[in-house]
Design a protein around this motif. Structure first.
Motif, PDB file in Angstrom:
ATOM      1  N   LEU A   1      87.214 -64.040  54.922  1.00 48.51           N
ATOM      2  CA  LEU A   1      87.784 -63.907  53.799  1.00 48.51           C
ATOM      3  C   LEU A   1      87.498 -62.815  52.817  1.00 48.51           C
ATOM      4  CD1 LEU A   1      86.111 -65.322  51.423  1.00 48.51           C
ATOM      5  CD2 LEU A   1      86.607 -67.257  52.675  1.00 48.51           C
ATOM      6  N   THR A   2      88.233 -62.480  52.095  1.00 51.93           N
ATOM      7  CA  THR A   2      88.095 -61.301  51.091  1.00 51.93           C
ATOM      8  C   THR A   2      87.735 -61.783  49.756  1.00 51.93           C
ATOM      9  OG1 THR A   2      90.056 -60.879  49.914  1.00 51.93           O
ATOM     10  CG2 THR A   2      89.487 -59.741  52.153  1.00 51.93           C
ATOM     11  N   ASN A   3      86.672 -60.973  48.774  1.00 54.13           N
ATOM     12  CA  ASN A   3      86.190 -61.237  47.612  1.00 54.13           C
ATOM     13  C   ASN A   3      86.742 -60.048  46.987  1.00 54.13           C
ATOM     14  OD1 ASN A   3      84.733 -61.925  45.287  1.00 54.13           O
ATOM     15  ND2 ASN A   3      82.881 -61.531  46.356  1.00 54.13           N
ATOM     16  N   GLU A   4      87.859 -60.189  46.024  1.00 54.57           N
ATOM     17  CA  GLU A   4      88.247 -59.155  45.321  1.00 54.57           C
ATOM     18  C   GLU A   4      88.810 -59.204  44.091  1.00 54.57           C
ATOM     19  OE1 GLU A   4      91.976 -57.664  47.170  1.00 54.57           O
ATOM     20  OE2 GLU A   4      91.969 -59.074  48.655  1.00 54.57           O
ATOM     21  N   PRO A   5      87.808 -59.410  43.037  1.00 57.82           N
ATOM     22  CA  PRO A   5      88.368 -59.648  41.687  1.00 57.82           C
ATOM     23  C   PRO A   5      88.555 -58.021  41.112  1.00 57.82           C
ATOM     24  CG  PRO A   5      85.929 -59.529  41.857  1.00 57.82           C
ATOM     25  CD  PRO A   5      86.419 -59.593  43.275  1.00 57.82           C
TER      26      PRO A   5
ATOM     27  N   LEU B   1      87.073 -54.399  43.188  1.00 61.24           N
ATOM     28  CA  LEU B   1      85.971 -54.328  44.118  1.00 61.24           C
ATOM     29  C   LEU B   1      85.978 -55.611  45.153  1.00 61.24           C
ATOM     30  CD1 LEU B   1      82.983 -53.861  41.594  1.00 61.24           C
ATOM     31  CD2 LEU B   1      84.101 -52.023  43.303  1.00 61.24           C
ATOM     32  N   GLU B   2      86.221 -55.033  46.486  1.00 57.30           N
ATOM     33  CA  GLU B   2      86.295 -56.145  47.118  1.00 57.30           C
ATOM     34  C   GLU B   2      85.470 -56.050  48.498  1.00 57.30           C
ATOM     35  OE1 GLU B   2      90.269 -55.282  49.328  1.00 57.30           O
ATOM     36  OE2 GLU B   2      90.343 -57.242  50.095  1.00 57.30           O
ATOM     37  N   ASP B   3      84.825 -57.090  48.957  1.00 52.48           N
ATOM     38  CA  ASP B   3      84.116 -57.157  50.184  1.00 52.48           C
ATOM     39  C   ASP B   3      84.687 -58.261  50.980  1.00 52.48           C
ATOM     40  OD1 ASP B   3      82.179 -55.308  49.455  1.00 52.48           O
ATOM     41  OD2 ASP B   3      81.309 -56.951  47.882  1.00 52.48           O
TER      42      ASP B   3
ATOM     43  N   SER C   1      89.441 -54.987  58.885  1.00 53.85           N
ATOM     44  CA  SER C   1      88.665 -54.975  57.657  1.00 53.85           C
ATOM     45  C   SER C   1      89.628 -54.732  56.497  1.00 53.85           C
ATOM     46  CB  SER C   1      87.547 -54.052  57.690  1.00 53.85           C
ATOM     47  OG  SER C   1      87.995 -52.827  58.093  1.00 53.85           O
ATOM     48  N   ASP C   2      89.093 -55.084  55.142  1.00 56.80           N
ATOM     49  CA  ASP C   2      89.779 -54.837  54.061  1.00 56.80           C
ATOM     50  C   ASP C   2      88.729 -54.841  53.019  1.00 56.80           C
ATOM     51  OD1 ASP C   2      91.507 -54.605  51.859  1.00 56.80           O
ATOM     52  OD2 ASP C   2      92.150 -56.639  52.085  1.00 56.80           O
ATOM     53  N   TYR C   3      88.651 -53.569  52.414  1.00 56.79           N
ATOM     54  CA  TYR C   3      87.665 -53.169  51.392  1.00 56.79           C
ATOM     55  C   TYR C   3      88.195 -52.356  50.146  1.00 56.79           C
ATOM     56  CZ  TYR C   3      84.099 -54.112  54.681  1.00 56.79           C
ATOM     57  OH  TYR C   3      83.068 -54.713  55.804  1.00 56.79           O
TER      58      TYR C   3
ATOM     59  N   GLY D   1      91.415 -63.623  46.662  1.00 54.30           N
ATOM     60  CA  GLY D   1      91.299 -63.097  48.123  1.00 54.30           C
ATOM     61  C   GLY D   1      92.113 -63.974  48.958  1.00 54.30           C
ATOM     62  N   HIS D   2      91.732 -63.433  50.349  1.00 53.79           N
ATOM     63  CA  HIS D   2      92.941 -64.079  51.416  1.00 53.79           C
ATOM     64  C   HIS D   2      92.049 -64.217  52.332  1.00 53.79           C
ATOM     65  CE1 HIS D   2      92.966 -59.585  52.568  1.00 53.79           C
ATOM     66  NE2 HIS D   2      93.138 -59.529  51.435  1.00 53.79           N
ATOM     67  N   MET D   3      92.574 -65.007  53.619  1.00 50.28           N
ATOM     68  CA  MET D   3      91.839 -64.990  54.893  1.00 50.28           C
ATOM     69  C   MET D   3      92.054 -63.469  55.579  1.00 50.28           C
ATOM     70  SD  MET D   3      91.057 -68.220  56.085  1.00 50.28           S
ATOM     71  CE  MET D   3      91.502 -69.915  55.869  1.00 50.28           C
TER      72      MET D   3
END
Ligand code: GLY
Ligand code: MN
Length: 461
Positions: free
Chosen positions: A389-393, A431-433, A259-261, A342-344
């Motif tokens: 994938l991650t969503n991290e703007p 902020l990353e989900d 995981s990656d937050y 983001g990334h896979m």
């Protein structure tokens, strides 16, 4: 480990998409820290885990594309090993857990490979990222180590990416476990953040939570009041009430799914107006990306849409100026948002990055945009159901970058540098989900860690 059929099916699926020859997957070895017997925590290679499952150093796996046979080579433990490390199953017994019948010693594996090479058979391998495996390939292939990477098999890389990028149900369950550990890490950080606390006290506690849950962190914890440094691993600052704390961390399950937050929150527990104004823009960009991410949409388009939300918000605040679409086209937003959306994610936090980012994140249809900022986007291609994938703007105030752009008048028609300079010392917000692409759109993996201003302030109170 999953059931043995999971590994057998993966190997057969890989084989069915390939022409001929042998696929060689070197597992990882123990890696010395300061003397040979004092090693870093062992981390198995992710391709080895994916196809052969065994989480143990010193093995290599071979898939024969032409005969359909699979092999694992490695040494069995001897009595000395048993005295120091305890009893273990034999390699032949362990290999059955991965559905592999044929096993042998390392020397037998080397002979097997050399015979195949003598017969002119093609050996497929991915680019090694550890020096011991580079030298291992040099020995097997008889190629100088300096040239090994250029002989990596593009056919194999593409075959592996095609499989690993679409997560199986059993993998999604593991990713959800990793998410739950990540949730606990981040909410603990929110509870601990108070004036007077030193960053490392929080970073160490977060890492301890990950270790206690079975797998450790998925990458070294990024945690800093100086969140404008994108990957800040210095944890020696003492928190003060006027700062934001940026916390980017995740866990691996015992089976190594990640995981990656990222969360960013005020040390005081209450956002100042200035902090809240920037925060709401980043949150709007994150929400925009979550609204858009769906099968058939290129993540490059989602990245650019998030960039437009950021540029619009900064224009409304007076830090940027002019036409928002033109500003994003010119890359002006990248002074504030100089990385990709983001990334896979999967067995690696940046999934499959060892095999080359362009093979994972791009294809013939969607190519990397070579403009500062967007060039760092790791995932640009069209999304498919099963992608994770991650969503991290983010928005950052990086003094050296601001200074450079002002001095060189870079995008000066879109940036009000005088206004921007009022934000020096602000830090950065990301902020990353983690998202799973579904048939219809996407869903969060795990529960959403508090993210709105109200949720964070309520939680921290
Ligand atoms: N969370 C660290 C990274 O994505 O690079
Ligand atoms: Mn990330």
């Amino acid at each position: 480990m999953f059931q043995s059929s999971v590994y057998a099916n993966r190997r057969n699926a890989l084989r069915s998409g390939m022409s001929s020859g042998l696929v060689l997957i070197p597992g990882n070895n123990d890696s010395p820290m300061n003397y040979p017997a004092n090693t870093f925590t062992f981390r198995q290679d992710s391709n080895f885990l994916y196809f052969f499952g065994l989480d143990h150093p010193g093995y290599f796996g071979v898939m024969d594309i032409d005969t359909g046979k699979d092999y694992i080579f490695g040494e069995d433990v001897d009595i000395d090993d048993i005295i120091w490390m305890g009893p273990q199953d034999s390699l032949a017994e362990k290999a059955l857990f991965a559905g592999v019948e044929f096993t042998g010693k390392v020397s037998e594996g080397m002979d097997f490979m050399k015979q195949a090479i003598a017969l002119g058979r093609k050996i497929h391998f991915t680019p090694p990222y550890r020096f011991d495996n580079l030298l291992f390939l040099e020995r097997i292939l008889g190629l100088n180590h300096a040239w090994i990477k250029s002989y990596a098999s593009v056919e194999l890389i593409k075959g592996i990416v095609r499989l690993r990028e679409v997560k199986e149900d059993v993998e999604i369950l593991e990713l959800e476990k990793a998410a739950a550990i990540g949730y606990l890490m981040h909410t603990t950080a929110m509870r601990m953040a108070k004036p007077g606390v030193v960053e490392r006290e929080i970073a160490g506690t977060m890492e301890g939570i990950a270790l206690a849950a079975g797998g450790g962190v998925s990458f070294p914890v990024i945690l800093s009041v100086n969140g404008e440094t994108l990957h800040n691993h210095y944890h020696g600052n003492t928190l003060t009430a006027d700062r934001l704390l940026l916390c980017d961390a995740g866990a691996e399950t015992a089976s190594h799914y990640a995981s990656d937050y990222t969360r960013t929150f005020p040390v005081s527990g209450k956002f100042s107006t200035k902090q809240r104004e920037i925060y709401e823009i980043v949150l709007a960009a994150n929400n925009k990306a979550a609204e858009m991410a769906a099968p058939g949409i290129a993540y490059q388009q989602v990245h650019l849409a998030a960039a437009r939300v950021i540029a619009q918000g900064l224009t409304d605040l007076g830090l940027m100026k002019g036409n928002v679409d033109e500003a994003v086209k010119a890359g002006a937003h990248a002074m504030f948002f100089p990385h990709g959306l983001g990334h896979m994610m999967g067995l690696d936090v940046h999934d499959m990055e060892d095999m080359g980012e362009n093979f994972v994140g791009y294809d013939n249809e969607i190519q990397r945009i070579n403009q500062f900022g967007t060039a760092y986007l790791r995932l640009g291609k069209k999304l498919k159901p099963g992608f994770v994938l991650t969503n991290e703007p983010g928005i950052y105030f990086i003094p050296a970058l601001i200074q450079k752009w002002e001095a060189e008048k870079i995008n000066s028609e879109f940036i009000d540098f005088q206004k921007v300079k009022q934000y020096l010392g602000f830090g950065g917000i990301r902020l990353e989900d983690d998202l799973l692409i579904t048939q219809q759109g996407n869903q969060l993996i795990g529960n959403r860690i508090p993210i709105t201003v109200e949720e964070i302030e309520r939680f921290m109170a």
